[in-house]
Every structure is written in C-alpha cells, then in structure tokens.
Design a protein around this motif. Structure first.
Motif, PDB file in Angstrom:
ATOM      1  N   LEU A 189       0.820  -1.201   0.000  1.00 14.52           N
ATOM      2  CA  LEU A 189       0.000   0.000   0.000  1.00 14.52           C
ATOM      3  C   LEU A 189       0.860   1.259   0.000  1.00 14.52           C
ATOM      4  N   THR A 190       0.294   2.323  -0.535  1.00 13.83           N
ATOM      5  CA  THR A 190       0.988   3.613  -0.575  1.00 13.83           C
ATOM      6  C   THR A 190       0.589   4.431   0.654  1.00 13.83           C
ATOM      7  N   GLU A 191       1.468   5.341   1.060  1.00 12.06           N
ATOM      8  CA  GLU A 191       1.195   6.177   2.228  1.00 12.06           C
ATOM      9  C   GLU A 191      -0.020   7.055   1.957  1.00 12.06           C
ATOM     10  N   GLY A 192      -0.912   7.135   2.937  1.00 14.02           N
ATOM     11  CA  GLY A 192      -2.121   7.930   2.798  1.00 14.02           C
ATOM     12  C   GLY A 192      -3.333   7.102   2.411  1.00 14.02           C
ATOM     13  N   TYR A 193      -3.114   5.853   2.005  1.00 11.90           N
ATOM     14  CA  TYR A 193      -4.245   4.995   1.643  1.00 11.90           C
ATOM     15  C   TYR A 193      -5.092   4.744   2.894  1.00 11.90           C
ATOM     16  N   ILE A 194      -6.400   4.842   2.770  1.00 15.70           N
ATOM     17  CA  ILE A 194      -7.303   4.616   3.899  1.00 15.70           C
ATOM     18  C   ILE A 194      -7.974   3.264   3.721  1.00 15.70           C
ATOM     19  N   LEU A 195      -7.697   2.382   4.613  1.00 13.88           N
ATOM     20  CA  LEU A 195      -8.188   1.005   4.551  1.00 13.88           C
ATOM     21  C   LEU A 195      -9.566   0.927   5.193  1.00 13.88           C
TER      22      LEU A 195
END
Length: 451
Positions: free
Chosen positions: A4-10
């Motif tokens: 995942l990339t930084e800032g992705y909201i799971l």
C-alpha cells in the motif's frame, strides 16, 4: 493489491503511513485508527496468500482465537477484515525492535539478559497454552522488545495457518526452519512442547550469537533437527553458567517427553537458575551409575573397616586348655573393647569433620558476581539483575546528551572484576537537568512511605 501507498485509507478507517516491516507472508505498516486516533500496526497479507480460500479461512479462525489473548507480553489484536482483495489484521503498535535485530546488533546477549527476555516469552506462551493456542513459529523475528525492555510476542496462530494451508512458502517463512521442532519437521503431532523447543533454540541464538543448526539448504537444516546433535552452549562459550546451559539443553531435547513438559515448568526452573546460575541441574544418564558408585564408596569403606575390627579372632596354638580358654576370652574382650573405643573415636571424628565441613561450606558459600559492561543498558534493568545477586547498587544522575534518560553511562567497578555479596557498585545514569532518583515504593502503604 498488497503493497500500500502512504495515505491509503483502509476500509474508511485505517490511514496507512510508512511501512515498518516485511515478512515472508505479509507487510506491516504503521497506521492511524481514524475512529480512535490511536497509532496501530496493520498487517497486510501478500498477494499470493489472498486468493487461497482455505488459507484465508484458517487465518481468520486463528486470528480470532489469538484476539482473545490478553497478556502484557503478547501483541494485542484489535481488528481483522478485508478491503476488496486486501486481507488485513490490525494490531497493537510496538515502538521498538525485533529480537532478531537486537541479536544482530549486539552479536550475542549477556546470559542474564537472555534469561530475563526468556522469562517474558515463557509467561506469554504459558498464557496462550492455557487458552489452547500453540504458537508454532517462535523465533527472534516474531519477538519485539520495547524501549523499556518489555518483550512482546507476535503472530500467534499464524504459523498454523501457514503450515496447514500452503504448499509453498516465501523465503522468510521458510527461514523458520532454524527454529522448528523435530516433530514439526516430520509433520507429526505438535503440542505445547514444540513451542518449548523453539524457545530453547531462540535462547541458544541469543546467548551464543548463532543458531545451533545451519546448512546450505532448508532441507539439510531440517534434517539436523531430527538427527543432529546440538553443541552445548557452555562448550561454545565457557563463560555461560552451567545452569543456563542446562536450561537450553533440556528445552531442545529431540524427544518431547524429555523436554520441559510445559512453559510453566520451564519458567519455574528458569527462576531457580537465576538464583543459582552456576549450579548444574541435569543428570548425565549415561554416567549415572558411575557417579552413584563414587558417592557411595566412602560409606562402604567405613562399613568394611568396622566389620574387620569387630571380626578379629585370636587363635592360640595348642597348650593347656585352661590357659587357651582364658587367653581367648581376654583377647576377645580386648578386641571387643578396642572395637568399641575405635568406633567411638571414629564417630567423634566423623561428627567433628562433619561440623568442620559444614562450617567451611558456610564460609565458602559466598555468592560471587562477575561484573559486566553495563554502558548503554537500562539502569533499572541492571539494578534489578545485580541486586538479585546480593550486590548493593547505588545510582548517581549525570547530565548526558548522548544517551536517553535512565541509561547507564559509566560504572564504578569495571567489567571483569569480581564482587561478593554485600559489595557495592555505583552506576552513573544519564539524566536531564533537574531529574532525581525515586525509590521503588510499590506495594507499600502511604503510612510506611511517609515514615
């Protein structure tokens, strides 16, 4: 999707920040729980594991079981789920480093630190076993240590999911072969004693700096767990006390019935070893009879000596019958009295020697402690360990910018010197301006502290 990339909201809840770790089957990220604002760790399964339905089912079942565990030495599991094809577990975030990294940085750990870390691992494992959960993959990579020295065991139950549902494993997962028990290698029945074996191997690596079995391939290493012979830690490093050596040797027996039978049993023995580290508690079964003969021999000699003294028979040549009878009676009487006197003298001698030995033993039963280099170690941990050996520890605060507050920067007694019970050592402890040392009043009443 797996990385995942930084800032992705799971799942509209967990905001992913930087990646903090990677294993054979997953990535681990530091994240923020947007509902609570807490920092958490999110483990994301790699893509190759996300489409195996059987694996995912077992993975969730095991994670659910581990979620029920609540122990200060076990990483808590808060949540689990999926976001499209992303399978994840949300865990307690640990600000520290893995035991694997600590060993690599230090090369090897002092035996006292090894025992303290192992005690916390055993406490965690005993709690899990009481809930019928077996870890199956205990290794330094799955053990975290906080800045305060608290041990946190991770990945409970994950190993079972991996071994039961996957036909192949990534390189890091296969790396667990260094810590697998013989029964795991054979694919046989696995119980609590398998975790005991893995803990023993982990202890071996902590205290010697290397695993007992290594090889060119995972297969060759696995086979050594079955038919290889572990070189005792004391032979690798003669400074390792016999009690610590025995603890590891007993934990890594190939036959499950010859190991510690539970984490609780090993924990109790570890506490005894902490008090008397230089006392061996293992019996060499191959030489047991010889050792017993050596122990009994002096008693047998004493018995034989008394028997010969009381059995002396005086014989006289033919002469006058009356003279012979009188002579025999006199000789027998003298012999009897001599035997009685000798027996009394022997008894007095034995008692006096026994008292002397006891006195000498008391005089020589002085606890000696070899000072180690404590620079860079947490002062509270050092103080507790040294005081457990009867050594008085004084602390003086010194302003220092190189070390965080609470760490040892110097010591009054140099490493390698020998201290005896009631001796003292002064630790120079890093501190910020205005810091003071507060005694430990845990468990004391307000009135007692006030006086």
């Amino acid at each position: 999707m797996s990385d995942l990339t930084e800032g992705y909201i799971l799942n509209n809840r967990y905001e992913i920040h930087e990646k903090v770790g990677e294993g054979g089957m997953s990535f681990v990220y530091r994240a923020i729980d947007l509902e609570s604002g807490n920092v958490v760790a999110v483990k994301i399964l790699k893509k190759e594991f996300c489409y195996d339905e059987e694996f995912i089912k077992r993975f969730r079942n095991e994670a659910t079981a581990a979620q029920k565990l609540s122990h200060p030495n076990i990483v808590s599991i808060y949540d689990m789920g999926n976001d499209d094809d992303i399978q994840y577990i949300v865990m307690e975030y640990i600000d520290g480093l893995t035991l694997d990294k600590l060993i690599k940085a230090k090369k090897k750990l002092p035996w006292r630190n090894t025992l303290k870390i192992t005690a916390q691992i055993l406490s965690a494992v005993e709690h899990a076993h009481s809930h019928n959960i077996i870890h199956r993959d205990i290794k330094p990579l799955n053990i975290m240590i906080t800045e305060e020295g608290v041990v946190k065991l991770t990945d409970f139950g994950i190993a079972r999911a991996v071994s039961s549902a996957t036909k192949s494993a990534a390189s890091d997962s296969a790396g667990s072969v260094h810590y697998l028990s013989p029964e795991q290698v054979r694919g046989g029945f696995v119980d609590e004693r398998s975790d005991i074996y893995s803990i023993g191997i982990t202890m071996y690596e902590m205290i010697t700096g290397s695993v007992p079995y290594d090889g060119d391939s995972h297969v060759s290493i696995a086979l050594k767990h079955i038919d290889g012979k572990i070189k005792p830690p004391h032979e690798v490093d003669p400074t390792i006390p016999y009690g610590v050596n025995d603890l590891i040797v007993l934990a890594t027996r190939k036959e499950t019935n010859k190991r510690f039978q539970s984490a609780g049993e090993m924990y109790e023995r570890l506490l005894k070893v902490m008090k008397n580290p230089y006392v061996s508690f293992l019996v060499d079964y191959e030489n047991a009879e010889d050792e017993m003969d050596m122990t009994v021999a002096p008693e047998e000699e004493n018995i034989t000596l008394n028997g010969e003294s009381s059995g002396v028979i005086a014989e006289e040549n033919a002469g006058e019958e009356k003279t012979a009878m009188v002579r025999n009676v006199v000789l027998q009487t003298i012999t009897y009295l001599t035997a009685v006197i000798v027996s009394i003298l022997v008894l007095i001698f034995i008692v006096s020697r026994h008292n002397m030995v006891r006195k000498n033993f008391t005089n020589y039963n002085i606890i000696q402690y070899k000072v180690e280099n404590y620079t860079g170690m947490l002062a509270s941990t050092v103080k507790e360990a040294v005081e457990s050996c009867g050594i008085r520890v004084e602390q003086e605060l010194v302003e220092n910018d190189e070390y965080p507050a609470g760490y040892v920067i110097d010591q009054s007694v140099q490493a390698g010197e020998i201290l005896q019970e009631e001796d003292s050592i002064t630790l120079s402890v890093s501190a910020k301006e205005g810091s003071v040392i507060v005694d430990d009043y845990s468990g004391k009443s307000f009135q007692a502290v006030g006086t």
